[in-house]
Write an enzyme that holds these catalytic residues in place. Sequence first.
Site, PDB file in Angstrom:
ATOM      1  N   HIS A  99       0.858  -1.187   0.000  1.00 35.56           N
ATOM      2  CA  HIS A  99       0.000   0.000   0.000  1.00 35.56           C
ATOM      3  C   HIS A  99       0.893   1.234   0.000  1.00 35.56           C
ATOM      4  CE1 HIS A  99      -3.639   2.382   1.799  1.00 35.56           C
ATOM      5  NE2 HIS A  99      -2.951   3.099   0.952  1.00 35.56           N
ATOM      6  N   PHE A 142      -2.371   5.360  -8.448  1.00 39.51           N
ATOM      7  CA  PHE A 142      -2.134   4.916  -7.074  1.00 39.51           C
ATOM      8  C   PHE A 142      -0.711   5.267  -6.661  1.00 39.51           C
ATOM      9  CE2 PHE A 142      -1.782   0.938  -4.158  1.00 39.51           C
ATOM     10  CZ  PHE A 142      -2.160   1.678  -3.047  1.00 39.51           C
ATOM     11  N   HIS A 156      -0.400   8.954  -6.174  1.00 40.60           N
ATOM     12  CA  HIS A 156      -1.003   9.371  -4.900  1.00 40.60           C
ATOM     13  C   HIS A 156      -0.046   9.079  -3.744  1.00 40.60           C
ATOM     14  CE1 HIS A 156      -3.962   9.739  -1.638  1.00 40.60           C
ATOM     15  NE2 HIS A 156      -3.482   8.595  -1.185  1.00 40.60           N
ATOM     16  N   GLU A 157       0.515   7.859  -3.723  1.00 39.00           N
ATOM     17  CA  GLU A 157       1.411   7.483  -2.621  1.00 39.00           C
ATOM     18  C   GLU A 157       2.676   8.342  -2.611  1.00 39.00           C
ATOM     19  OE1 GLU A 157       0.787   5.260  -0.062  1.00 39.00           O
ATOM     20  OE2 GLU A 157      -1.208   5.458  -0.904  1.00 39.00           O
ATOM     21  N   LYS A 183       1.554  12.112  -1.671  1.00 37.78           N
ATOM     22  CA  LYS A 183       1.093  12.289  -0.284  1.00 37.78           C
ATOM     23  C   LYS A 183       2.180  11.938   0.730  1.00 37.78           C
ATOM     24  CE  LYS A 183      -2.534  10.862   2.944  1.00 37.78           C
ATOM     25  NZ  LYS A 183      -3.773  10.097   3.130  1.00 37.78           N
ATOM     26  N   HIS A 184       2.874  10.819   0.512  1.00 39.40           N
ATOM     27  CA  HIS A 184       3.816  10.326   1.516  1.00 39.40           C
ATOM     28  C   HIS A 184       5.280  10.477   1.085  1.00 39.40           C
ATOM     29  CE1 HIS A 184       0.417   8.537   3.694  1.00 39.40           C
ATOM     30  NE2 HIS A 184       0.012   8.031   2.544  1.00 39.40           N
TER      31      HIS A 184
HETATM   32  P1  AMP Z   1      -3.347   6.805   1.824  1.00 36.91           P
HETATM   33  O1  AMP Z   1      -3.961   8.106   1.319  1.00 36.91           O
HETATM   34  O2  AMP Z   1      -1.957   6.588   1.397  1.00 36.91           O
HETATM   35  O3  AMP Z   1      -3.583   6.615   3.290  1.00 36.91           O
HETATM   36  O4  AMP Z   1      -4.149   5.645   1.110  1.00 36.91           O
HETATM   37  C1  AMP Z   1      -5.548   5.606   1.194  1.00 36.91           C
HETATM   38  C2  AMP Z   1      -6.108   5.730  -0.178  1.00 36.91           C
HETATM   39  O5  AMP Z   1      -5.534   4.740  -1.014  1.00 36.91           O
HETATM   40  C3  AMP Z   1      -7.597   5.531  -0.176  1.00 36.91           C
HETATM   41  O6  AMP Z   1      -8.167   6.469  -1.062  1.00 36.91           O
HETATM   42  C4  AMP Z   1      -7.751   4.134  -0.707  1.00 36.91           C
HETATM   43  O7  AMP Z   1      -8.958   3.960  -1.378  1.00 36.91           O
HETATM   44  C5  AMP Z   1      -6.586   4.049  -1.653  1.00 36.91           C
HETATM   45  N1  AMP Z   1      -6.098   2.701  -1.891  1.00 36.91           N
HETATM   46  C6  AMP Z   1      -5.750   1.789  -0.972  1.00 36.91           C
HETATM   47  N2  AMP Z   1      -5.331   0.671  -1.558  1.00 36.91           N
HETATM   48  C7  AMP Z   1      -5.408   0.875  -2.885  1.00 36.91           C
HETATM   49  C8  AMP Z   1      -5.108   0.094  -4.026  1.00 36.91           C
HETATM   50  N3  AMP Z   1      -4.606  -1.150  -3.936  1.00 36.91           N
HETATM   51  N4  AMP Z   1      -5.309   0.653  -5.240  1.00 36.91           N
HETATM   52  C9  AMP Z   1      -5.773   1.908  -5.350  1.00 36.91           C
HETATM   53  N5  AMP Z   1      -6.077   2.701  -4.329  1.00 36.91           N
HETATM   54  C10 AMP Z   1      -5.903   2.179  -3.099  1.00 36.91           C
END
Ligand code: AMP
Length: 230
Positions: free
Chosen positions: A64, A114, A117-118, A121-122
Site C-alpha cells: 500500500h 495509485f 497518490h502514494e 502524499k507520503h
Molecule cells: P493513503 O492516502 O496513502 O492513506 O491511502 C488511502 C487511499 O488509497 C484511499 O483512497 C484508498 O482507497 C486508496 N487505496 C488503498 N489501496 C489501494 C489500491 N490497492 N489501489 C488503489 N487505491 C488504493
Amino acid sequence: MKNSHLPLMLLWWAFILILSMDLSGAQACHFFYFVQQWPGSVCDTRQSCCYPTPGKPSANFGVHGLWPNYNDGVYPSNCDPHSPLDLSKISDLLGRMQSEWPMLACPSSSGRQFWQHEWEKHGTCSESVLDQRRYFLTALDLKREVNLLGTLQAAGIQPDGGFYRFSSISNAIKAATGHTSGIQCNIGEDKNSQLYQVYLCLDSSANSFIDCPILPRSSCNSDRVAFLAF
Ligand code: AMP
C-alpha cells in the site's frame, strides 16, 4: 529571581528554540510505516475493486505504501508540490510495481494514479532520505524481504477463507520479523472481520525494522479473523 533577568532568559529560550528547529523547513520523520494489504480483502467490500490493466494480480500481499510518520501518530503529507511522480525515474521498476504494488481502485488502470497518490502524499515527505527511485525500490525490496504470505503460510495460516485467531497471525509475524506488527481488518460482504492490512515499522532512514513507536488501531475480532482466498 530578579525581574531584570527576564529579558535575558527569554532571549536564551528563543535561542534554544531556534536551535531545535529544522531550518530546512522539512521536519525529518521519526519512523516509517511499511503497509501491505491483502487484495482479497480490498476487493471484498461493498465498494468492490477493479483489477489493473495487466490483469488480476497474483494472490499475494501488495504494497500500500511507505509512510513517514512522527512518534505521536501525526504524519506529514503532500510536502513538495514541485516533485510530481516521474515514471522515467522508475522505468526499470514498473514490472515489479505492477505485480507487487497493484492498483485495485476503479476504473482499471496501469496503477499510475495509485503510485502517484502514494508518492505525492507520503513520498514527498521523506525526499531528504529517499529520492523518488529509492522510495519505490525500498518498498519493493521490503516486501520481498518480509515475505508476509510465506510467513503466514509457514505458520499454517492460509488464504483459504478460513478463520484464525488474531494472536496466531500477530505471533507468526512477530516470530518472523522480531517486531509487533499493526494489523487492520475490514468487514467483508458477509460481515466477517477479515485480514486487510499489515503495518511494520522502520527507523527514520528506512533501513531496519523497529518496534512501532505507535501502532494503528486494530479493528480485528480477536477470535475470528478471516483470511480470504483471492
Ligand atoms: P493513503 O492516502 O496513502 O492513506 O491511502 C488511502 C487511499 O488509497 C484511499 O483512497 C484508498 O482507497 C486508496 N487505496 C488503498 N489501496 C489501494 C489500491 N490497492 N489501489 C488503489 N487505491 C488504493
